[in-house]
Design a protein around this motif. Structure first.
Motif, PDB file in Angstrom:
ATOM      1  N   THR A 166       0.827  -1.208   0.000  1.00 31.88           N
ATOM      2  CA  THR A 166       0.000   0.000   0.000  1.00 31.88           C
ATOM      3  C   THR A 166       0.866   1.264   0.000  1.00 31.88           C
ATOM      4  O   THR A 166       0.500   2.264  -0.602  1.00 31.88           O
ATOM      5  N   LEU A 167       2.050   1.206   0.639  1.00 30.64           N
ATOM      6  CA  LEU A 167       2.934   2.372   0.608  1.00 30.64           C
ATOM      7  C   LEU A 167       3.539   2.560  -0.787  1.00 30.64           C
ATOM      8  O   LEU A 167       3.739   3.684  -1.229  1.00 30.64           O
ATOM      9  N   ALA A 168       3.824   1.442  -1.460  1.00 28.98           N
ATOM     10  CA  ALA A 168       4.409   1.543  -2.802  1.00 28.98           C
ATOM     11  C   ALA A 168       3.425   2.186  -3.771  1.00 28.98           C
ATOM     12  O   ALA A 168       3.815   2.918  -4.675  1.00 28.98           O
ATOM     13  N   MET A 169       2.124   1.919  -3.582  1.00 32.39           N
ATOM     14  CA  MET A 169       1.139   2.459  -4.534  1.00 32.39           C
ATOM     15  C   MET A 169       0.644   3.851  -4.137  1.00 32.39           C
ATOM     16  O   MET A 169       0.040   4.550  -4.928  1.00 32.39           O
ATOM     17  N   ARG A 170       0.938   4.248  -2.904  1.00 30.81           N
ATOM     18  CA  ARG A 170       0.317   5.448  -2.340  1.00 30.81           C
ATOM     19  C   ARG A 170       0.492   6.702  -3.198  1.00 30.81           C
ATOM     20  O   ARG A 170      -0.430   7.461  -3.392  1.00 30.81           O
ATOM     21  N   HIS A 171       1.701   6.915  -3.727  1.00 28.43           N
ATOM     22  CA  HIS A 171       1.982   8.167  -4.437  1.00 28.43           C
ATOM     23  C   HIS A 171       1.870   8.059  -5.942  1.00 28.43           C
ATOM     24  O   HIS A 171       2.185   9.002  -6.647  1.00 28.43           O
ATOM     25  N   ALA A 172       1.457   6.900  -6.421  1.00 29.31           N
ATOM     26  CA  ALA A 172       1.518   6.656  -7.863  1.00 29.31           C
ATOM     27  C   ALA A 172       0.576   7.574  -8.640  1.00 29.31           C
ATOM     28  O   ALA A 172      -0.511   7.905  -8.180  1.00 29.31           O
ATOM     29  N   ASP A 173       1.044   7.998  -9.829  1.00 26.93           N
ATOM     30  CA  ASP A 173       0.178   8.694 -10.780  1.00 26.93           C
ATOM     31  C   ASP A 173      -0.490   7.677 -11.679  1.00 26.93           C
ATOM     32  O   ASP A 173      -1.587   7.876 -12.175  1.00 26.93           O
ATOM     33  N   MET A 174       0.238   6.590 -11.958  1.00 22.72           N
ATOM     34  CA  MET A 174      -0.340   5.528 -12.762  1.00 22.72           C
ATOM     35  C   MET A 174       0.170   4.183 -12.258  1.00 22.72           C
ATOM     36  O   MET A 174       1.201   4.110 -11.592  1.00 22.72           O
ATOM     37  N   ALA A 175      -0.572   3.137 -12.581  1.00 21.44           N
ATOM     38  CA  ALA A 175      -0.214   1.814 -12.086  1.00 21.44           C
ATOM     39  C   ALA A 175      -0.081   0.844 -13.251  1.00 21.44           C
ATOM     40  O   ALA A 175      -0.850   0.896 -14.198  1.00 21.44           O
ATOM     41  N   VAL A 176       0.946  -0.004 -13.167  1.00 17.65           N
ATOM     42  CA  VAL A 176       1.077  -1.113 -14.104  1.00 17.65           C
ATOM     43  C   VAL A 176       0.739  -2.378 -13.312  1.00 17.65           C
ATOM     44  O   VAL A 176       1.425  -2.719 -12.353  1.00 17.65           O
ATOM     45  N   VAL A 177      -0.360  -3.018 -13.666  1.00 17.10           N
ATOM     46  CA  VAL A 177      -0.802  -4.210 -12.962  1.00 17.10           C
ATOM     47  C   VAL A 177      -0.288  -5.430 -13.733  1.00 17.10           C
ATOM     48  O   VAL A 177      -0.709  -5.685 -14.849  1.00 17.10           O
ATOM     49  N   VAL A 178       0.667  -6.134 -13.118  1.00 15.65           N
ATOM     50  CA  VAL A 178       1.284  -7.282 -13.776  1.00 15.65           C
ATOM     51  C   VAL A 178       0.456  -8.529 -13.467  1.00 15.65           C
ATOM     52  O   VAL A 178       0.186  -8.835 -12.300  1.00 15.65           O
ATOM     53  N   THR A 179       0.037  -9.226 -14.507  1.00 13.81           N
ATOM     54  CA  THR A 179      -0.844 -10.372 -14.335  1.00 13.81           C
ATOM     55  C   THR A 179      -0.388 -11.522 -15.223  1.00 13.81           C
ATOM     56  O   THR A 179       0.013 -11.305 -16.359  1.00 13.81           O
ATOM     57  N   ASN A 180      -0.409 -12.726 -14.680  1.00 19.91           N
ATOM     58  CA  ASN A 180      -0.202 -13.925 -15.493  1.00 19.91           C
ATOM     59  C   ASN A 180      -1.564 -14.426 -15.952  1.00 19.91           C
ATOM     60  O   ASN A 180      -2.558 -14.232 -15.260  1.00 19.91           O
ATOM     61  N   PRO A 181      -1.594 -15.109 -17.103  1.00 22.24           N
ATOM     62  CA  PRO A 181      -2.898 -15.573 -17.584  1.00 22.24           C
ATOM     63  C   PRO A 181      -3.397 -16.817 -16.841  1.00 22.24           C
ATOM     64  O   PRO A 181      -3.584 -17.874 -17.446  1.00 22.24           O
ATOM     65  N   GLU A 182      -3.572 -16.703 -15.559  1.00 21.18           N
ATOM     66  CA  GLU A 182      -4.181 -17.806 -14.807  1.00 21.18           C
ATOM     67  C   GLU A 182      -5.054 -17.225 -13.695  1.00 21.18           C
ATOM     68  O   GLU A 182      -4.852 -16.094 -13.249  1.00 21.18           O
TER      69      GLU A 182
END
Lengths: 248, 271
Positions: free
Chosen positions: B129-145
């Motif tokens: 939650t601290l890593a995402m707190r200041h973000a302007d944009m997010a890259v959500v890394v997902t595997n296809p499962e």
């Protein structure tokens, strides 16, 4: 196509909200207890037969002090039905269960002439009839959510219908006092008529729900016809059975 | 002011750190100043993937606790001079990250760098939650499962509620980066297809990284895949994703689609 999904009577599990008095002690506890005694002496029987929740959020006390506080309250005939805001480590067996998600209600008035220090912050309607009439009032409100309901999110709207323009993800839940409309895939849980409204229904564009419930009657996806999966479906209650049919 | 990106996923092992390094190096190759920040305090890996593990002296926790200056902790990449690493601490744990400390560090980094890329730890607790707190944009890394997709869905929910942007009532820009994609297995039904993932997560796709031994080889060499072999398929997919992060509109190619790959290679060589 209409299908009866169950014949056996299922167990009815319902949600119901009650008003409770919330006590929020502050430090030092001895002083607080003196003020509590003061309140009790001015309004005799104030805590008698009333559900009381102890709110210890942001209160810097340890397990021993909490236990001591319980004993002190018990001596004063204050019966605690639940604890709010306590760390799990503070709760020992024999203590009332932890509670969370409480909603504030109108402040309580102590029937007494002098003004009272704000010990009782929150929540008990003196007028029981008034509370009951609120419950019976027909649900007419609606909540519209314009984005998907994500895994781990809960939409709880006891006041009426919920419409979701998007999907309800696996691991998400929607609880509505009225009907639930999902303009997308329903993959999580949907509970309609949660405050006892058997006329409410569930509609979705694509049924992949983990669990559906109407007025406390529950149904898992495994118990449903495979022909309904992935289809646009509406669900309603006929007696104690959840009925389901595809909609075009 | 630079842009802050959080690379996050919820689930572990899906390729957050690999993607942080690859995107960071891809963005820095145009001369833009990029810093990659490892938020995985206690389980740091980004320094290994960046090939800087022997050069770590001070780390994020030292800076937050005022034991070192930011300039002392930043490590300049040996291959790209506009690429920097702010490593995590391996000996501390995530309780050492304070909201105020992270606020200060990110504000300072934003002043100096064009891109601040935060590599989030797995999970949904304090570090994440601290890593995402200041973000302007997010890259959500997902595997296809399915488990990765559900965890990503959970993270997207948090991005919309637990970040400064969300608290200000703004909308966080979210991008889906589908990693370890194997078209043959997707076709066989062993993996989710791209459309299925997009249907569930309903956020825009920024790239599809094919499953490839090149990625593992680059990580073991201590180089972001976009630096190790810029011509391999995963590197090219990361380069395209980086261009989309900059706001370019490019059609997405699904790896394994033979014509797509050939077209891409051909297109590049001809250009």
């Amino acid at each position: 196509m209409t299908k009866v999904l169950t014949d056996a009577r299922s167990i009815r599990i319902k949600g119901r909200s009650f008003l409770a008095l919330v006590l929020s002690p502050d430090l030092p506890l001895d002083d607080w207890l003196v003020r509590l005694d003061d309140l009790a002496s001015r309004s005799a029987g104030f805590f008698l037969d009333r559900p009381v929740v102890l709110d210890v959020t942001d209160l810097a006390i340890d397990k021993v002090q909490l236990k001591d506080l319980f004993e002190q309250l018990a001596e004063r005939n204050v019966r605690i039905m639940g604890i709010e805001g306590a760390r799990p480590s503070m709760l020992v067996p024999g203590m009332p269960p932890a509670m969370k998600g409480g909603k504030p209600a109108a402040d309580i008035e102590v029937k007494e002439r002098e003004p009272v220090a704000a010990e009782a912050e929150g929540v008990l309607s003196e007028d029981a009839d008034h509370a009951e009439s609120q419950q019976i009032r027909p649900v007419t409100q609606s909540l519209v959510i314009n984005e998907p309901v994500r895994s781990g999110q809960s939409v709880i709207f006891p006041e009426g219908d919920v419409t979701i323009v998007g999907s309800v993800a696996s691991g998400a839940e929607v609880i509505a006092g009225g009907s639930i409309h999902v303009y997308g895939a329903l993959r999580g849980r949907a509970m309609a008529g949660s405050i006892g409204n058997s006329a409410s229904r569930i509609f979705c564009r694509k049924l992949e729900a983990e669990l559906v419930a109407i007025d406390g009657i529950y149904k898992m996806i495994e118990d449903m016809s495979p022909a309904l999966r992935g289809q646009p479906v509406q669900l309603w209650l006929d007696g104690d059975s959840i009925m389901a049919a595809t909609i075009i | 002011m630079g842009k802050v990106i959080v690379v996050t996923s919820g689930k572990g092992g899906v390729g957050k750190t690999t993607s942080t390094a690859a995107l960071g190096a891809a963005l820095a190759q145009n001369g833009e100043r990029v810093v990659v920040v490892d938020f995985d305090v206690g389980l740091r890996n980004l320094d290994l993937v960046m090939g800087a593990e022997r050069r770590v002296v001070y780390d994020l926790v030292n800076v937050i606790q005022g034991e070192a200056k930011l300039t002392q902790a930043l490590i300049r990449d040996k291959r790209l001079e506009s690429l920097f690493l702010l490593p995590a601490s391996q000996t501390r744990d995530k309780d050492n990250l304070t909201t105020e400390g992270v606020d200060r560090v990110i504000t300072e980094l934003k002043r100096v760098f064009d891109w601040v890329i935060c590599d989030s730890p797995a999970g949904i607790e304090r570090g994440a939650t601290l890593a995402m707190r200041h973000a302007d944009m997010a890259v959500v890394v997902t595997n296809p499962e399915v488990s990765s997709v559900r965890d990503s869905d959970r993270i997207i929910g948090l991005l919309d509620s637990k970040t400064l942007k969300a608290e200000r009532g703004e909308r966080m820009e979210k991008h889906l980066l589908l990693t370890r994609y194997d078209s043959v297995r997707a076709e066989r039904g062993d993996m989710l297809k791209v459309d299925d993932v997009l249907e569930i997560l309903s956020i825009p796709l920024i790239g599809i990284i094919p499953e490839s031994s090149d990625v593992l080889r680059a990580s073991n060499m201590g180089a972001p895949v976009t630096l190790a072999d810029a011509r391999c398929a995963p590197a090219m997919a990361y380069f395209e994703a980086a261009r989309r992060l900059r706001g370019e509109q490019l059609p997405i190619t699904i790896p394994g689609d033979k014509r797509g790959i050939f077209g891409k290679i051909f297109g590049r060589k001809a250009a």
